[in-house]
Design a protein around this motif. Structure first.
Motif, PDB file in Angstrom:
ATOM      1  N   PRO A  67       0.672  -1.633  -0.464  1.00  0.00           N
ATOM      2  CA  PRO A  67       0.280   0.082  -0.158  1.00  0.00           C
ATOM      3  C   PRO A  67       1.033   0.838   0.063  1.00  0.00           C
ATOM      4  O   PRO A  67       0.357   2.422  -0.113  1.00  0.00           O
ATOM      5  N   PHE A  68       2.160   1.168   0.680  1.00  0.00           N
ATOM      6  CA  PHE A  68       3.024   2.299   0.649  1.00  0.00           C
ATOM      7  C   PHE A  68       3.172   3.072  -0.931  1.00  0.00           C
ATOM      8  O   PHE A  68       3.444   4.013  -0.943  1.00  0.00           O
ATOM      9  N   ASN A  69       2.769   1.985  -1.875  1.00  0.00           N
ATOM     10  CA  ASN A  69       3.218   2.268  -3.855  1.00  0.00           C
ATOM     11  C   ASN A  69       2.382   3.349  -3.675  1.00  0.00           C
ATOM     12  O   ASN A  69       1.992   4.944  -4.342  1.00  0.00           O
ATOM     13  N   ALA A  70       1.405   3.876  -2.838  1.00  0.00           N
ATOM     14  CA  ALA A  70      -0.176   4.558  -3.085  1.00  0.00           C
ATOM     15  C   ALA A  70       0.421   6.336  -2.448  1.00  0.00           C
ATOM     16  O   ALA A  70      -0.218   7.136  -1.985  1.00  0.00           O
ATOM     17  N   LEU A  71       1.603   6.329  -1.403  1.00  0.00           N
ATOM     18  CA  LEU A  71       1.621   7.250  -0.895  1.00  0.00           C
ATOM     19  C   LEU A  71       1.658   9.024  -1.226  1.00  0.00           C
ATOM     20  O   LEU A  71       2.061   9.990  -0.732  1.00  0.00           O
ATOM     21  N   VAL A  72       2.034   8.497  -2.252  1.00  0.00           N
ATOM     22  CA  VAL A  72       3.308   9.630  -3.559  1.00  0.00           C
ATOM     23  C   VAL A  72       1.667   9.083  -4.898  1.00  0.00           C
ATOM     24  O   VAL A  72       1.310   8.098  -5.371  1.00  0.00           O
ATOM     25  N   PRO A  73       0.895  10.415  -5.330  1.00  0.00           N
ATOM     26  CA  PRO A  73       0.570  10.421  -7.138  1.00  0.00           C
ATOM     27  C   PRO A  73       1.501   9.638  -7.768  1.00  0.00           C
ATOM     28  O   PRO A  73       1.002  11.122  -8.895  1.00  0.00           O
ATOM     29  N   LEU A  74       1.983   8.224  -8.073  1.00  0.00           N
ATOM     30  CA  LEU A  74       3.194   8.818  -9.740  1.00  0.00           C
ATOM     31  C   LEU A  74       2.588   7.100  -9.774  1.00  0.00           C
ATOM     32  O   LEU A  74       2.636   6.366  -9.293  1.00  0.00           O
ATOM     33  N   GLN A  75       2.097   6.778 -10.732  1.00  0.00           N
ATOM     34  CA  GLN A  75       1.731   5.962 -11.859  1.00  0.00           C
ATOM     35  C   GLN A  75       2.523   5.249 -13.237  1.00  0.00           C
ATOM     36  O   GLN A  75       2.938   6.386 -13.953  1.00  0.00           O
ATOM     37  N   ALA A  76       2.725   4.080 -13.130  1.00  0.00           N
ATOM     38  CA  ALA A  76       3.200   3.440 -14.645  1.00  0.00           C
ATOM     39  C   ALA A  76       2.551   3.768 -15.395  1.00  0.00           C
ATOM     40  O   ALA A  76       1.435   3.012 -15.195  1.00  0.00           O
ATOM     41  N   GLY A  96       7.218  18.375  -6.394  1.00  0.00           N
ATOM     42  CA  GLY A  96       5.263  18.281  -6.867  1.00  0.00           C
ATOM     43  C   GLY A  96       4.683  17.249  -7.019  1.00  0.00           C
ATOM     44  O   GLY A  96       4.102  17.009  -7.807  1.00  0.00           O
ATOM     45  N   LEU A  97       4.229  17.072  -5.829  1.00  0.00           N
ATOM     46  CA  LEU A  97       3.886  15.451  -5.354  1.00  0.00           C
ATOM     47  C   LEU A  97       3.471  15.962  -4.260  1.00  0.00           C
ATOM     48  O   LEU A  97       4.457  16.730  -2.910  1.00  0.00           O
ATOM     49  N   GLU A  98       1.597  15.540  -3.946  1.00  0.00           N
ATOM     50  CA  GLU A  98       1.634  15.428  -2.691  1.00  0.00           C
ATOM     51  C   GLU A  98       1.719  14.233  -1.774  1.00  0.00           C
ATOM     52  O   GLU A  98       0.932  13.387  -2.438  1.00  0.00           O
ATOM     53  N   VAL A  99       1.921  14.381  -0.319  1.00  0.00           N
ATOM     54  CA  VAL A  99       2.310  12.598   0.536  1.00  0.00           C
ATOM     55  C   VAL A  99       0.986  12.419   1.214  1.00  0.00           C
ATOM     56  O   VAL A  99       0.314  13.129   0.906  1.00  0.00           O
ATOM     57  N   ASP A 100       0.477  11.354   0.472  1.00  0.00           N
ATOM     58  CA  ASP A 100      -0.750  10.822   1.454  1.00  0.00           C
ATOM     59  C   ASP A 100      -1.338  10.404   2.384  1.00  0.00           C
ATOM     60  O   ASP A 100      -1.083  10.046   3.553  1.00  0.00           O
ATOM     61  N   GLU A 101      -1.240  11.772   3.449  1.00  0.00           N
ATOM     62  CA  GLU A 101      -1.616  11.769   4.545  1.00  0.00           C
ATOM     63  C   GLU A 101      -2.023  10.848   5.640  1.00  0.00           C
ATOM     64  O   GLU A 101      -2.337  10.534   6.589  1.00  0.00           O
ATOM     65  N   GLU A 102      -3.572  10.835   4.957  1.00  0.00           N
ATOM     66  CA  GLU A 102      -4.154  10.005   5.315  1.00  0.00           C
ATOM     67  C   GLU A 102      -3.599   8.705   5.840  1.00  0.00           C
ATOM     68  O   GLU A 102      -3.591   7.498   6.775  1.00  0.00           O
ATOM     69  N   LEU A 103      -2.979   7.887   4.556  1.00  0.00           N
ATOM     70  CA  LEU A 103      -2.644   6.760   4.290  1.00  0.00           C
ATOM     71  C   LEU A 103      -1.472   6.640   6.199  1.00  0.00           C
ATOM     72  O   LEU A 103      -1.086   5.581   6.857  1.00  0.00           O
TER      73      LEU A 103
END
Length: 372
Positions: A330-339, A353-360
């Motif tokens: 699930p830590f792959n979703a900490l930043v909204p960067l996708q392949a 350039g990205l927001e860290v998911d603080e809810e996670l």
């Protein structure tokens, strides 16, 4: 630019179904993020990996007291001091201070480093091949099929965790089914001696879609690595746990690797990490970063790769791929960067350039209980 506040985020996820490599099954995934805040409110994010109790102790008892009140502009001095105590925590602080430097000047990380040479960077799907039951081969093939459907065409699988005959049967099945559609790397996690590694040569000779053979031998056996390079006829790679440029330099001088694989969470200084990339260019070897242990750290590796000049003049934009974890994490979703189709587009926002998911961060925060 004084540092006035530090937040730490030890994160833990227990795998419902353990998976692993030649080092054994992974019952959990963990990572450790830090956030530094300056007196003017500028924030910087970093990440490291390791045993969470040790990281917590290091930050609480030594690193945080040292960082409070320091001038964030003195990045080299700060990172060098922390690195003399703890290498891996230093990597997180180095990333966070780099993020602060970029935000302070209104630039992206790539902008701070002179600007990107490309807008996107290739990635390869990285697997943990083994499960704890007898169906591991079928599970592995299914995961590869799923990754192929997601657009990945470059993949890395594990060997060395089963008897040689079992691993060879698995790779033969994999190649017979997918070999015409993918490029494949083998990762042995330093499991073999030279004789066992070279036993792969007949099977390797049956296909031409290999990317590399990763760490077939224990590190520092440079002469044996050179022997395997000559014997196997495919690129040899390694160095994910090497923490210093001088060790990479020694390996390169000994002609041990065709491809070096530094990891920004294992090299204690982000500037030194980038220096290792330049070392590869000067030495004429390729560099394909290892980034299995953290999604935020992987961003820094991608940014550095975006700023790295091509490794070959034969192609206008020939840049080596970065590792992309495709396992249950699930830590792959900490930043909204996708392949997408095996490529990652580089963000152009300020800082990372990205927001860290603080809810996670809140959801997976380790509560200090026993997990090993």
């Amino acid at each position: 630019m004084r540092i006035t506040h530090i937040d730490t985020f030890p994160l833990l996820y227990r795998n419902p179904k353990p998976y692993g490599d030649a080092n054994g099954p992974k019952a959990y995934r963990s990572t450790y993020l830090v956030r530094l805040v300056t007196v003017s409110g500028i924030t910087g994010w970093g990440e490291c990996s390791g045993w969470l109790p040790a990281l917590e102790c290091a930050f609480r008892e030594q690193i945080i007291p040292y960082l409070l009140g320091q001038d964030a502009r003195l990045r080299s001095k700060i990172v060098q001091t922390i690195g003399s105590w703890h290498t891996r925590p230093a990597s997180a602080v180095s990333m966070a201070l780099t993020d602060i430097a970029a935000r302070r000047t209104g630039q992206s990380i790539c902008g701070l480093w002179g600007g990107p040479l490309r807008e996107q960077v290739p990635v390869y799907a990285s697997f943990q091949t083994y499960t704890e039951d007898d169906t591991w081969e079928n599970v592995s093939l299914r995961r590869i099929e799923e990754a192929l459907a997601q657009g990945f065409t470059h993949m890395k699988v594990k060997v060395g965790g089963k008897p040689l005959a079992d691993d060879m049967r698995h790779i033969h099945s994999l190649q017979s089914r997918f070999g015409g559609h993918i490029a494949l790397a083998l990762d042995a996690n330093q499991s073999y001696d030279a004789a066992a590694a070279c036993a792969w040569q007949p099977l390797i000779g049956q296909w031409d879609n290999w990317m590399w053979f990763e760490e077939p031998l224990p590190m520092h056996q440079w002469e044996q690595y050179l022997y395997c390079r000559q014997k196997l006829g495919l690129p040899i790679s390694g160095g994910e746990n090497v923490a210093e440029a001088r060790i990479f330099m020694n390996a390169v001088q000994q002609q041990a690797f065709d491809i070096i694989q530094p990891d920004p969470v294992h090299v204690g200084d982000l500037d030194e990490y980038r220096g290792i990339l330049q070392l590869a260019r000067f030495a004429g070897v390729r560099v394909s970063p290892h980034t299995y242990d953290g999604a935020l750290a992987r961003c820094y590796a991608l940014y550095a790769q975006a700023c790295l000049k091509p490794w070959s003049k034969m192609e206008q934009d020939s840049i080596e791929p970065v590792e992309w974890d495709v396992m249950d994490n699930p830590f792959n979703a900490l930043v909204p960067l996708q392949a997408e189709q095996g490529m990652v587009r580089i963000p152009s926002g300020i800082g990372i350039g990205l927001e860290v998911d603080e809810e996670l961060l809140r959801h997976y925060r380790w509560d200090g209980s026993r997990y090993w």
